[in-house]
Write a protein that holds these residues in place. Structure first.
Motif, PDB file in Angstrom:
ATOM      1  N   VAL A   1      -4.770   9.238   3.108  1.00  0.00           N
ATOM      2  CA  VAL A   1      -5.289   8.253   4.033  1.00  0.00           C
ATOM      3  C   VAL A   1      -5.315   7.077   3.097  1.00  0.00           C
ATOM      4  CG1 VAL A   1      -7.547   7.302   5.060  1.00  0.00           C
ATOM      5  CG2 VAL A   1      -6.578   9.776   5.246  1.00  0.00           C
ATOM      6  N   GLN A   2      -5.844   6.780   2.044  1.00  0.00           N
ATOM      7  CA  GLN A   2      -5.921   5.620   1.254  1.00  0.00           C
ATOM      8  C   GLN A   2      -4.357   5.094   0.911  1.00  0.00           C
ATOM      9  OE1 GLN A   2      -8.290   6.984  -2.201  1.00  0.00           O
ATOM     10  NE2 GLN A   2     -10.018   7.052  -1.087  1.00  0.00           N
ATOM     11  N   ALA A   3      -3.365   5.882   0.780  1.00  0.00           N
ATOM     12  CA  ALA A   3      -2.190   5.409   0.543  1.00  0.00           C
ATOM     13  C   ALA A   3      -1.511   4.885   1.931  1.00  0.00           C
ATOM     14  CB  ALA A   3      -1.116   6.335   0.103  1.00  0.00           C
ATOM     15  N   MET A   4      -1.946   5.375   2.876  1.00  0.00           N
ATOM     16  CA  MET A   4      -1.291   4.703   4.320  1.00  0.00           C
ATOM     17  C   MET A   4      -2.011   3.693   4.503  1.00  0.00           C
ATOM     18  SD  MET A   4       1.141   6.438   6.007  1.00  0.00           S
ATOM     19  CE  MET A   4       0.625   5.973   7.810  1.00  0.00           C
ATOM     20  N   ALA A   5      -3.251   3.475   3.944  1.00  0.00           N
ATOM     21  CA  ALA A   5      -3.996   2.030   4.363  1.00  0.00           C
ATOM     22  C   ALA A   5      -3.469   0.916   3.277  1.00  0.00           C
ATOM     23  CB  ALA A   5      -5.585   2.417   4.038  1.00  0.00           C
ATOM     24  N   LYS A   6      -2.882   1.327   2.224  1.00  0.00           N
ATOM     25  CA  LYS A   6      -2.528   0.474   1.143  1.00  0.00           C
ATOM     26  C   LYS A   6      -0.745  -0.088   1.796  1.00  0.00           C
ATOM     27  CE  LYS A   6      -5.311   1.494  -2.559  1.00  0.00           C
ATOM     28  NZ  LYS A   6      -5.537   2.289  -3.847  1.00  0.00           N
ATOM     29  N   GLY A   7      -0.428   0.537   2.994  1.00  0.00           N
ATOM     30  CA  GLY A   7       0.970   0.211   3.137  1.00  0.00           C
ATOM     31  C   GLY A   7       1.918   1.388   3.151  1.00  0.00           C
ATOM     32  N   GLY A   8       1.586   2.423   2.680  1.00  0.00           N
ATOM     33  CA  GLY A   8       2.577   3.661   2.493  1.00  0.00           C
ATOM     34  C   GLY A   8       3.747   3.303   1.898  1.00  0.00           C
ATOM     35  N   PRO A   9       4.877   3.679   2.468  1.00  0.00           N
ATOM     36  CA  PRO A   9       6.282   3.338   1.900  1.00  0.00           C
ATOM     37  C   PRO A   9       6.609   1.647   1.641  1.00  0.00           C
ATOM     38  CG  PRO A   9       6.564   4.214   3.865  1.00  0.00           C
ATOM     39  CD  PRO A   9       5.150   4.274   3.393  1.00  0.00           C
ATOM     40  N   ALA A  10       5.789   1.010   2.538  1.00  0.00           N
ATOM     41  CA  ALA A  10       5.881  -0.462   2.399  1.00  0.00           C
ATOM     42  C   ALA A  10       4.995  -1.144   1.424  1.00  0.00           C
ATOM     43  CB  ALA A  10       5.671  -1.119   3.838  1.00  0.00           C
ATOM     44  N   LYS A  11       4.385  -0.539   0.518  1.00  0.00           N
ATOM     45  CA  LYS A  11       3.606  -1.350  -0.630  1.00  0.00           C
ATOM     46  C   LYS A  11       4.094  -1.911  -1.415  1.00  0.00           C
ATOM     47  CE  LYS A  11       0.309  -0.126  -3.975  1.00  0.00           C
ATOM     48  NZ  LYS A  11      -0.365   0.906  -4.840  1.00  0.00           N
TER      49      LYS A  11
END
Length: 348
Positions: free
Chosen positions: A162-172
């Motif tokens: 969830v935290q990784a998705m909130a930071k942009g996932g693969p677009a981070k």
């Protein structure tokens, strides 16, 4: 006029070397389903839950199924994740003799997460654990141990997703690359200063960044006193929300709504006229409270206008999700006001 196929450069939105998004028009969407499959598989597969404690060995195996959708929208540099997923994880357990360590029983099972979604990012999802091979006493003991020891580990791994998705996932990484460097920011500031005529300093009103206000107006076919009673009565709340509620009717009294997802304190109460509350979601950053003000005005007999203002609503929750304001506003409309109309017959 530009020739066909060339376009007028004054109207073309393009990526700039300094990372600036011209006119803030850029909206991008990135599909994250396969990235989610890979990340959740790496997070959840091969976890040792118990390694001999109490004569039990329990491990997760692989993510066998992941269905649904996952994406990340980026608007004006802000990450807006969206996902609705269901997954199935296989696991295995073994009970060993305390005397010689000999295997007494080996079983396998499935762990299911039927609904993992951005709208519930601040809550632990439902987890279903089943045993395939044996439902006898030893099999139940292994299953109970997995529930007790394994579920907290699973929740921790899901929160990482969830935290990784909130930071942009693969677009981070792309977002980080597009951020202007300190030198570029300094150069832009110097240029702006050079081009701006000097003017007397003005005392600007301070604006609290990272927060927004919500304002809604709703009409009901009822007396103001009836609507006030519904909003302040925990049994009526339980009825129209189909969830647990606990509400004090006293100033300074506490309340809890939607199974504890919302908590707060009554700040000011005027029967049939006004409700002011300190109000927060459990998923908000610690120490953050908004102020809800509900003004009830019976403009004519049997017609009540409710004016809602909610100030200091954080734009992001503690997990980095940037949909707090829109979810809160939608919640007031769809889960409270519309439900009151439907259940109590106060429609307009």
């Amino acid at each position: 006029m530009a020739k066909y196929g060339e376009g007028d450069k004054r109207w073309i939105v393009e990526e700039r070397p300094d990372g600036t998004n011209v006119h803030n028009w850029h909206w991008s969407e990135r599909d994250c389903l396969e990235w989610s499959r890979s990340l959740l598989s790496s997070l959840l597969s091969g976890i040792t839950v118990l390694d001999g404690e109490g004569g039990l060995v329990i491990r997760t195996k692989t993510v066998d199924k992941l269905e649904g959708e996952a994406y990340v929208n980026v608007r004006k540099g802000k990450v807006i994740p969206g996902y609705e997923l269901s997954l199935s994880l296989s696991w295995e357990g073994e009970a060993r003799s305390s005397a010689d360590g000999e295997a007494l029983l080996k079983i396998s099972g499935t762990l299911e997460v039927p609904y993992l979604a951005d709208e519930n990012a601040g809550e632990d999802p439902e987890v279903r654990i089943t045993v395939r091979d044996d439902d006898g006493p030893i099999g139940r003991r292994i299953k109970d141990a997995f529930i007790a020891k394994g579920k907290p580990i699973i929740f921790e791994k899901i929160r990482a997703y969830v935290q990784a998705m909130a930071k942009g996932g693969p677009a981070k990484d792309e977002l980080e690359a597009k951020k202007p460097t300190s030198a570029a920011k300094a150069a832009a500031l110097d240029a702006k200063t050079a081009l701006t005529p000097s003017a007397p300093a003005k005392k600007e009103k301070k604006v609290k960044e990272g927060f927004k206000n919500i304002t809604l107006t709703e009409r009901f076919n009822c007396r103001a006193s009836d609507l006030y009673e519904i909003l302040m009565d925990e049994n009526r709340w339980k009825g129209f929300t189909q969830s647990n509620a606990r509400i004090s009717k006293e100033v300074g009294g506490e309340f809890s709504l939607f199974d504890g997802s919302i908590t707060g304190v009554n700040e000011e109460l005027k029967e049939g006229k006004l409700i002011v509350q300190k109000w927060r979601f459990g998923s908000w950053p610690d120490g953050i409270n908004s102020i809800v003000k509900l003004s009830l005005d019976e403009q004519e007999a049997g017609v009540t206008v409710v004016k809602l203002t909610q100030t200091n609503v954080p734009e992001e929750d503690k997990y980095g999700n940037a949909t707090v304001v829109e979810n809160t506003e939608r919640g007031w409309r769809e889960l409270i006001f519309h439900k009151i109309r439907a259940v109590f017959g106060f429609g307009m």
